[in-house]
Design a protein around this motif. Structure first.
Motif, short mmCIF file in Angstrom:
data_model
loop_
_atom_site.label_atom_id
_atom_site.label_comp_id
_atom_site.label_asym_id
_atom_site.label_seq_id
_atom_site.Cartn_x
_atom_site.Cartn_y
_atom_site.Cartn_z
N MET A 1 0.84 -1.20 0.00
CA MET A 1 0.00 0.00 0.00
C MET A 1 0.87 1.25 0.00
SD MET A 1 -3.04 -1.20 2.58
CE MET A 1 -3.64 0.42 2.81
N GLU A 2 1.96 1.21 0.74
CA GLU A 2 2.87 2.36 0.79
C GLU A 2 3.49 2.60 -0.59
OE1 GLU A 2 7.09 2.90 2.86
OE2 GLU A 2 5.49 2.53 4.30
N GLU A 3 3.95 1.51 -1.26
CA GLU A 3 4.56 1.66 -2.59
C GLU A 3 3.53 2.14 -3.61
OE1 GLU A 3 6.33 -2.05 -3.67
OE2 GLU A 3 8.02 -1.80 -2.30
N PHE A 4 2.30 1.56 -3.56
CA PHE A 4 1.27 1.95 -4.52
C PHE A 4 0.89 3.43 -4.32
CE2 PHE A 4 -0.50 -2.61 -5.01
CZ PHE A 4 0.47 -2.89 -5.97
N SER A 5 0.76 3.85 -3.08
CA SER A 5 0.40 5.25 -2.85
C SER A 5 1.52 6.17 -3.32
CB SER A 5 0.08 5.49 -1.37
OG SER A 5 1.21 5.32 -0.58
N GLN A 6 2.78 5.78 -3.11
CA GLN A 6 3.93 6.59 -3.55
C GLN A 6 3.96 6.66 -5.09
OE1 GLN A 6 5.84 8.26 -1.47
NE2 GLN A 6 7.10 9.14 -3.07
N LYS A 7 3.73 5.48 -5.75
CA LYS A 7 3.74 5.46 -7.22
C LYS A 7 2.58 6.28 -7.78
CE LYS A 7 4.19 2.47 -11.22
NZ LYS A 7 4.35 3.57 -12.07
N TYR B 1 1.18 8.86 -6.41
CA TYR B 1 1.49 10.27 -6.21
C TYR B 1 2.49 10.75 -7.26
CZ TYR B 1 2.94 14.57 -3.86
OH TYR B 1 3.23 15.88 -3.58
N GLN B 2 3.53 9.90 -7.54
CA GLN B 2 4.53 10.27 -8.56
C GLN B 2 3.87 10.35 -9.94
OE1 GLN B 2 7.67 11.21 -8.09
NE2 GLN B 2 7.41 10.93 -5.87
N ASP B 3 2.98 9.38 -10.24
CA ASP B 3 2.28 9.40 -11.53
C ASP B 3 1.37 10.62 -11.65
OD1 ASP B 3 3.57 7.10 -12.25
OD2 ASP B 3 1.85 5.76 -11.92
N LEU B 4 0.71 11.01 -10.54
CA LEU B 4 -0.14 12.19 -10.53
C LEU B 4 0.67 13.43 -10.87
CD1 LEU B 4 -2.85 13.68 -9.82
CD2 LEU B 4 -1.94 13.84 -7.50
N LEU B 5 1.83 13.58 -10.19
CA LEU B 5 2.68 14.74 -10.44
C LEU B 5 3.18 14.74 -11.88
CD1 LEU B 5 4.78 15.01 -7.15
CD2 LEU B 5 2.80 16.37 -7.83
N ALA B 6 3.57 13.53 -12.37
CA ALA B 6 4.06 13.45 -13.76
C ALA B 6 2.93 13.81 -14.73
CB ALA B 6 4.59 12.04 -14.05
#
Length: 189
Positions: free
Chosen positions: A71-77, A79-84
């Motif tokens: 869940m931590e990795e998915f939420s981080q990914k 967030y990164q995809d959202l910013l990208a």
């Protein structure tokens, strides 16, 4: 002529001596000896060994992660995809605003948005080297020895002495004697 002759015959007196030697007996009894050796006091303290194996990184390398980690990795990914995505849309919006500068931004953006990026292929080892962390603390043994001194008891026995004094017995072995005899001797003159 006849002359009287005196004859003297004497016997000396003899003394008899009987000597009894002194008797001296000495006996020395052995000493009474007892020795007791108490046991030494031995104390042994052991600290057990400790082995720690951390395979969290190795499990993550073979994709066996906990739910919390996923869940931590998915939420981080996400967030990164959202910013990208925000950055890409902002860039594309700027390009469309400047459409008058030339070029074909609509076709370029359509091509970028329709194609997926090429996947990269790399050779790797699963799990990665050093992903299993092992630490070991060896056991400790503390030994303490307190020796006890021996207990020695000695009882000295006095010597046993028997003494008989010597004697000298004096006796008259032969009496002295004097025999006087008169005899008449004929002398020729």
């Amino acid at each position: 002529m006849r002359i009287p002759q005196i004859r003297l015959e004497s016997t000396k007196a003899q003394i008899g001596l009987k000597t009894i030697n002194a008797v001296n007996n000495i006996k020395q009894p052995k000493a009474d000896l007892s020795i007791e050796q108490p046991k030494a006091e031995l104390t042994i303290r052991t600290t057990p060994s400790k082995l720690t194996i951390d395979q969290t990184q190795a499990r993550a390398d073979v994709d066996l992660k906990s739910v919390v980690k996923r869940m931590e990795e998915f939420s981080q990914k996400g967030y990164q995809d959202l910013l990208a995505g925000i950055a890409r849309r902002a860039q594309q919006g700027i390009e469309l605003m400047k459409i008058e500068n030339g070029g074909n931004p609509i076709a370029t953006q359509a091509k970028q948005n329709s194609q997926k990026p090429m996947k990269e292929f790399g050779l790797g080892f699963i799990p990665s080297h050093g992903s299993v962390k092992i630490s070991y603390e060896p056991a400790r043994v503390d030994i303490e020895v307190a020796p006890n001194k021996p207990k020695i008891h000695v009882n000295v026995n006095k010597p046993i002495m028997e003494y008989e004094p010597g004697k000298v017995e004096v006796s008259l072995k032969q009496k002295n004697e004097l025999n006087i005899d008169f005899e008449m001797i004929d002398i020729k003159a």
